[in-house]
Design an enzyme around this catalytic site. Structure first.
Site, PDB file in Angstrom:
ATOM      1  N   ARG A 105       0.872  -1.186   0.000  1.00  0.00           N
ATOM      2  CA  ARG A 105       0.000   0.000   0.000  1.00  0.00           C
ATOM      3  C   ARG A 105       0.900   1.223   0.000  1.00  0.00           C
ATOM      4  NH1 ARG A 105      -5.251  -0.433   2.297  1.00  0.00           N
ATOM      5  NH2 ARG A 105      -5.546   1.653   1.493  1.00  0.00           N
ATOM      6  N   ASP A 254      -7.360  10.492   7.910  1.00  0.00           N
ATOM      7  CA  ASP A 254      -6.255   9.818   7.232  1.00  0.00           C
ATOM      8  C   ASP A 254      -4.983  10.639   7.304  1.00  0.00           C
ATOM      9  OD1 ASP A 254      -8.704   8.439   5.990  1.00  0.00           O
ATOM     10  OD2 ASP A 254      -6.989   7.215   5.390  1.00  0.00           O
TER      11      ASP A 254
END
Lengths: 379, 379
Positions: A105, A254
């Protein structure tokens, strides 16, 4: 990947090490809420696949999974060799594993941070005996998980003070809960903390299109934790607020810029605008490590655009005609002036945010992904 | 329900009478956008089922379908009886049919209005010959449909003047288009009218959870009409506005109170709040018949709650854990102070709305659902 079953009660743990230290036990979140299956991941390929295909998600949980992946891979190598292991071979395998995990990721900030920590431990311990090296990696992985659990606990304690003692309707968006972390979550930590204290909570979970993390994950884990939860489509939140059923909003983040602008799951901004319109407090819960002082404002946070098929619904059950365009940003930016307060492991931050964030990060001591986390001290 | 196929180009027509007068031909909107299938409804049960299960939706289209349903049911009864029909039996059946249709959807105002018109025609004509009665019912149903087509055309002309001549990004919610009416729609009528005049339009369609009428229907019919369209999840609209891509919003309405409060598809209110936050005009397009002077404000408009399974996603592919609650209102109320203007077939209404609405309804002459529609005159 054979499965192993855990107890089906309480706040779930998305990932842990197996008793024998040779496997990562991981709750496959892609199957929720219809199936609760724990995978026993016995190879690094399996761990990498689990991360890249979102069987585990949430920046902290990804970092923890990667750390467990490196520790268990090393334990397997050490124990399956009858003779003493060649440290050169062990190091080469370890570095290859770390590189493979790093690629899974590319944007998650906790992933490279956790891998860096594991690599440092390897370097420090490789001159000693091999069993001690394996143990040191396990200890570091456990420490990463433990620190995260502790951060969640502190966010819960600080956030709980913002929840009325006589009960509250709390709206959240996406999943910033236990499933995203090594503890009881960020946005959901104050909810669970208040619930455990006997404060009556009604949690409202926006379903969070397109991938439905609110409906699938937040509702599932809240229910397991015994919190009364109601799911609504994202478009219903303003009407729910107008009815007076929402006392406060708590969401995760985030990434948060130095000025307090919040990048979070697409839809967060709309919830913030609507909360402001109704005079409802809008809180953002996050560990210090989610602040990114290198981004001066939300304009400097890159927004990931994802596959339009997430909105279209796939080829079999298409909900959008073929020729029509689709807009699918994964995140949006909520300007800091819409944020009532930040709930962090280091306390509650109120405006003006720029100095408050700088103070928090300056005080921390350099252990977090952005240099601000020190969990060995304070409050 | 055997099917019948229509031409696949231009602005679609959702419902009409069959050539023989014995069936309602209805585009099954639940199958769009993947399949374009026209149903031949040959019993009143089928018509009622089509309305309650949303094979046809949109207040005007529902009213038209119900009127066609009564006309075709009567035509079938008249033609399938070899002997002269007993008017008492015919009336009793007609009234039973009307009651059944009236129960299918609680919020739509055009449904009871169209049924009332059909009942009045029945009463006026029942003393005459039966064939003339059947014909009178057909004529009235055709008139309801024709009036609606004309209303759409006028809404388009009035609304077009609010669209900048050099082009615009226009956001809409749900489907208030051709598929919801007997013409080119309400919210989409200004879009189609501007497009036909060569004004560059980019239409943004909020997907409209839970039933996705925006993605499935608005995108489909806009594309058929040649309008450039982009679909987004409902939660993305505020972010799209923040990027400056939305010049105006046009939505339809299911019912508007005397003070201008707007009941429309759930999610409309959130779009209005966000438009206000961004200083973007928020227009509501509707025929006069959608105003309900009996409801003094939005608080007096009943809101339909629908099956939670619409949000859960069904048993096979559940997206919400079983024990979690689901909130599923079909509509929300947007207070009139968030509405920039109403675009009606009688012109554009600006605040203060209470006198403007009263004027409009008073001027019309008594043919609409609330006494305000007269399509034989002006402008």
């Amino acid at each position: 990947m054979p499965e192993e079953t855990h107890a089906r009660e309480g706040i779930p743990l998305p990932v842990r090490r197996s008793e024998d230290g040779k496997a990562v036990l991981l709750l496959d979140q892609t199957l929720l809420p219809t199936e609760e299956r724990y995978l026993r991941l016995e190879s690094l390929d399996e761990v990498a696949e689990a991360i890249s295909s979102l069987r585990v998600r949430g920046a902290p949980a990804i970092g923890i999974t990667a750390a467990f992946g490196l520790a268990t891979a090393t334990r397997r190598r050490v124990e399956t060799h009858p003779e003493p292991v060649d440290i050169t071979v062990l190091r080469s395998a370890f570095q290859s594993d770390s590189r493979q995990l790093r690629r899974t990721r590319p944007t998650a900030v906790n992933l490279p941070w956790a891998l860096d920590r594991m690599e440092s431990v390897f370097e420090s311990a490789e001159s000693g005996p091999v069993p001690a090296l394996a143990r040191a990696l396990e200890d570091e992985a456990d420490r990463i998980a433990g620190e995260d659990r502790e951060m969640c606990r502190r966010i819960g304690l600080h956030g709980r003070e913002l929840i009325p003692e006589d009960g509250a309707g709390i709206l959240t968006h996406c999943n910033a809960g236990a499933l995203a972390t090594g503890g009881m979550g960020t946005a959901l930590a104050p909810v669970y903390t208040a619930h455990k204290m006997g404060i009556p909570i009604r949690l409202f979970a926006g379903e969070t299109r397109p991938l439905l993390q609110g409906a699938r994950l937040t509702a599932w884990e809240a229910q397991r934790a015994g919190v009364e939860v109601e799911v609504l489509t994202d478009s219903m939140a303003p009407a729910l607020m107008a009815q007076g059923r929402v006392d406060l909003v708590i969401v995760g983040a985030d990434r948060v810029a130095a000025n307090g602008d919040v990048a979070n799951k697409i839809g967060t901004y709309g919830v913030a605008v609507s909360a402001r319109h109704h005079g409802i407090p809008f809180y953002v819960a996050l560990p210090r490590s989610t602040f990114d002082p290198a981004a001066l404002s939300g304009a400097q946070i890159p927004i990931e655009f994802r596959d339009p098929m997430e909105v279209r619904g796939g080829r079999d059950k298409s909900t959008v005609p073929e020729g029509a365009g689709v807009w699918n940003p994964a995140f949006d930016v909520t300007p800091s002036h819409l944020v009532t307060a930040f709930i962090t492991d280091g306390g509650v931050l109120r405006p003006p945010y720029e100095p408050a964030i700088a103070d928090l990060l300056g005080a921390g001591g350099g252990k977090g992904p952005h240099g601000g986390v020190d969990l060995e001290e304070g409050p």
